[in-house]
Design an enzyme around this catalytic site. Structure first.
Site, PDB file in Angstrom:
ATOM      1  N   GLU A  58      10.419   0.514  11.403  1.00  0.00           N
ATOM      2  CA  GLU A  58      11.424  -0.395  11.944  1.00  0.00           C
ATOM      3  C   GLU A  58      12.831  -0.168  11.390  1.00  0.00           C
ATOM      4  O   GLU A  58      13.493  -1.105  10.916  1.00  0.00           O
ATOM      5  CB  GLU A  58      11.013  -1.850  11.717  1.00  0.00           C
ATOM      6  CG  GLU A  58       9.722  -2.237  12.401  1.00  0.00           C
ATOM      7  CD  GLU A  58       9.363  -3.702  12.253  1.00  0.00           C
ATOM      8  OE1 GLU A  58       8.457  -4.154  12.964  1.00  0.00           O
ATOM      9  OE2 GLU A  58       9.998  -4.395  11.411  1.00  0.00           O
ATOM     10  N   GLU A  73       1.923  -2.081  14.649  1.00  0.00           N
ATOM     11  CA  GLU A  73       1.865  -3.492  14.246  1.00  0.00           C
ATOM     12  C   GLU A  73       1.755  -4.356  15.491  1.00  0.00           C
ATOM     13  O   GLU A  73       2.444  -4.119  16.485  1.00  0.00           O
ATOM     14  CB  GLU A  73       3.114  -3.935  13.468  1.00  0.00           C
ATOM     15  CG  GLU A  73       3.228  -3.420  12.057  1.00  0.00           C
ATOM     16  CD  GLU A  73       4.447  -3.992  11.331  1.00  0.00           C
ATOM     17  OE1 GLU A  73       4.944  -5.072  11.749  1.00  0.00           O
ATOM     18  OE2 GLU A  73       4.904  -3.366  10.372  1.00  0.00           O
TER      19      GLU A  73
END
Length: 509
Positions: A198, A412
């Site tokens: 991320e 995720e």
């Protein structure tokens, strides 16, 4: 009255157990809906679970420093202890916990970030190497494939102090040095590497909104002591992308042919639906995705920033030199997708009245979770996180089409529980909403695979409740409940559901 309440809890517990026993037959999704080689697992990150922040020669990270600034974290907490994974990995570790739910088909676990060093300015921390060697070896003994991330938000504070971390091209050399250490130490056993987790969140929150370290921003995004919200995010992103390219080039040229592994990057993704069925809002949704996901992936795959960004930002976006384009030519082997929710996007290019300070502002779009007062999906424990399973199918399809169906992993996906209203651990453990969430999203992942997407794995966030960044310990994503007073772990209903989902393959044969 107390006896009656106790009997009622027992009835509820028995009913929940019976429900779980019946669930493999009632669930919309089964293990056999996925390829036999598909990787299933869970995700964690080092700062969020390890603790031991001053032990065994570990240098301070930017998050070690940031969390000790009053007012930074919602509940005033830090990751100093977290889940104490550093001391408990042998008895209550990832491996031991997974042994309770492990099957031959549960063979992946996104590993924590590897040992901190002070870049080229400090020696390699051999105690850190030893710790992660133990973790990797323990995982492999359990039949769990390590899936290793080099950088999950944090960076040595030393590099921030020396030259401003991601704002300096110097960081590319340090990241390459760090990657080299990790490939050499662990690459004989690690077959899946990601350079960054991320980075779009770390850059936007750290250099535009100022809510993450190094807490740099300017109005209307925030009132930080320093920063430039209109310029610094693009400088930082440029250095992250080239740091990725540095690590991938190193891996390709020095390690990959011998170690036989693969390397990619993980992006945070939100899918956007147009708030209204107008051309303006439809274009706003395209810009919102391009300014968060394609911003990083287009340069890595195609060698330049997205045309949607170039048209709006022009020279505000950096350019890649011929040497940098050469490095970008090493690309990646797979794309990791972190996905939780879907939001509406509205146009701010031709429309007035848009809220200021959102991270979609540079895309001339605004995000909202409601249309005419109606949420886009059932709300969760986290603001602006809604249950919209269709979103993961659409997000994967977008990435599949834009990047020529490169291999993908859902790295995720998870459901946040909020702390208010729970009086005991038993109420935390009966997490039916999380089970429904995972069931719905997995169903859509299976569908998009049938439709041709090359998705090769799925990881639940998170294995255990842990430190959730700005939310501290006020949100719980774990399949396992953690009592933060005693650090005892207990499986939630979702952990049992996940186990039974994986075991359903045997029942179908």
């Amino acid at each position: 009255m107390a006896g009656k309440a106790s009997r009622m809890r027992q009835v509820v517990a028995v009913a929940s157990l019976l429900w779980l026993l019946l669930l493999p037959w009632a669930s919309a999704i089964r293990r056999s809906d996925f390829p036999a080689s598909f990787l299933f697992g869970t995700a964690t990150s080092s700062y969020q679970i390890e603790g031991a922040y001053l032990e065994d020669n570990k240098s301070l990270s930017n998050w070690d420093v940031f969390t000790h600034v009053p007012g930074s974290i919602k509940d005033g907490s830090t990751g100093n202890v977290a889940d104490d994974h550093y001391h408990r990995y042998e008895t209550l570790s990832l491996c031991t916990l997974w042994a309770q739910t492990h099957t031959a088909h549960l063979n992946a676990n996104k590993m924590p970030r590897l040992p901190k060093t002070e870049g080229r300015f400090g020696e390699v921390n051999q105690l850190g190497i030893e710790f992660y060697n133990k973790i990797i070896d323990s995982l492999l003994l359990k039949g769990i494939e390590p899936f290793v991330t080099l950088s999950h938000y944090d960076i040595p504070q030393e590099l921030e102090d020396r030259y401003g971390a991601w704002l300096s091209a110097e960081v590319q050399r340090d990241f390459g040095y760090f990657a080299d250490v990790c490939f050499a130490a662990f690459g004989d056993r690690v077959k899946y590497w990601t350079t960054f987790n991320e980075p779009n969140v770390a850059v936007l929150a750290g250099y535009m909104l100022g809510t993450y370290p190094p807490a740099r921003c300017t109005p209307p995004f925030g009132s930080c002591a320093r920063g430039d919200s209109d310029g610094e995010p693009y400088v930082a992103t440029h250095n992250v992308i080239l740091s990725h390219a540095t690590a991938v080039e190193l891996y390709r040229r020095k390690y990959q042919s011998k170690q036989k592994g693969s390397i990619g990057i993980v992006m945070y993704t939100t899918w956007y639906e147009p708030l209204t069925d107008t051309p303006e809002d439809r274009l706003a949704t395209e810009r919102a995705v391009a300014f968060t996901v394609s911003w990083f992936l287009d340069p890595i795959v195609y060698g330049d920033y997205p045309p949607e960004m170039r048209r709006l930002l022009g020279s505000q976006l950096p350019s890649f030199s011929p040497e940098e384009r050469r490095k970008l030519g090493y690309k990646l082997d797979f794309i990791g997708i972190n996905h939780y929710t879907t939001l509406y996007a509205m146009d701010c290019m031709f429309s007035s009245g848009c809220p200021l300070g959102q991270w979609t502002q540079h895309a001339l779009a605004a995000a909202t979770g409601e249309r005419n007062g109606v949420p886009i999906g059932p709300p969760t424990g986290r603001s602006m996180f809604y249950v919209v399973p269709d979103g993961i199918e659409k997000m994967v399809t977008y990435i599949m089409k834009r990047y020529n169906n490169l291999p993908m992993f859902i790295t995720e996906n998870g459901y946040p529980q909020v702390g208010e209203g729970y009086t005991n651990s038993e109420e935390w453990l009966d997490d039916q909403a999380r089970i429904q969430y995972l069931d719905g999203y997995l169903t859509k992942v299976a569908k998009v695979i049938r439709d041709g997407a090359d998705v090769r794995g799925y990881f639940v966030w998170s294995l255990v409740d842990n430190f959730e960044w700005l939310y501290g310990y006020t949100l719980r994503y774990g399949l396992y409940y953690v009592d933060y007073r005693t650090l005892e772990r207990k499986p939630k209903s979702s952990a049992l559901w996940y186990k039974m989902f994986l075991q359903s393959l045997h029942e179908d044969q």
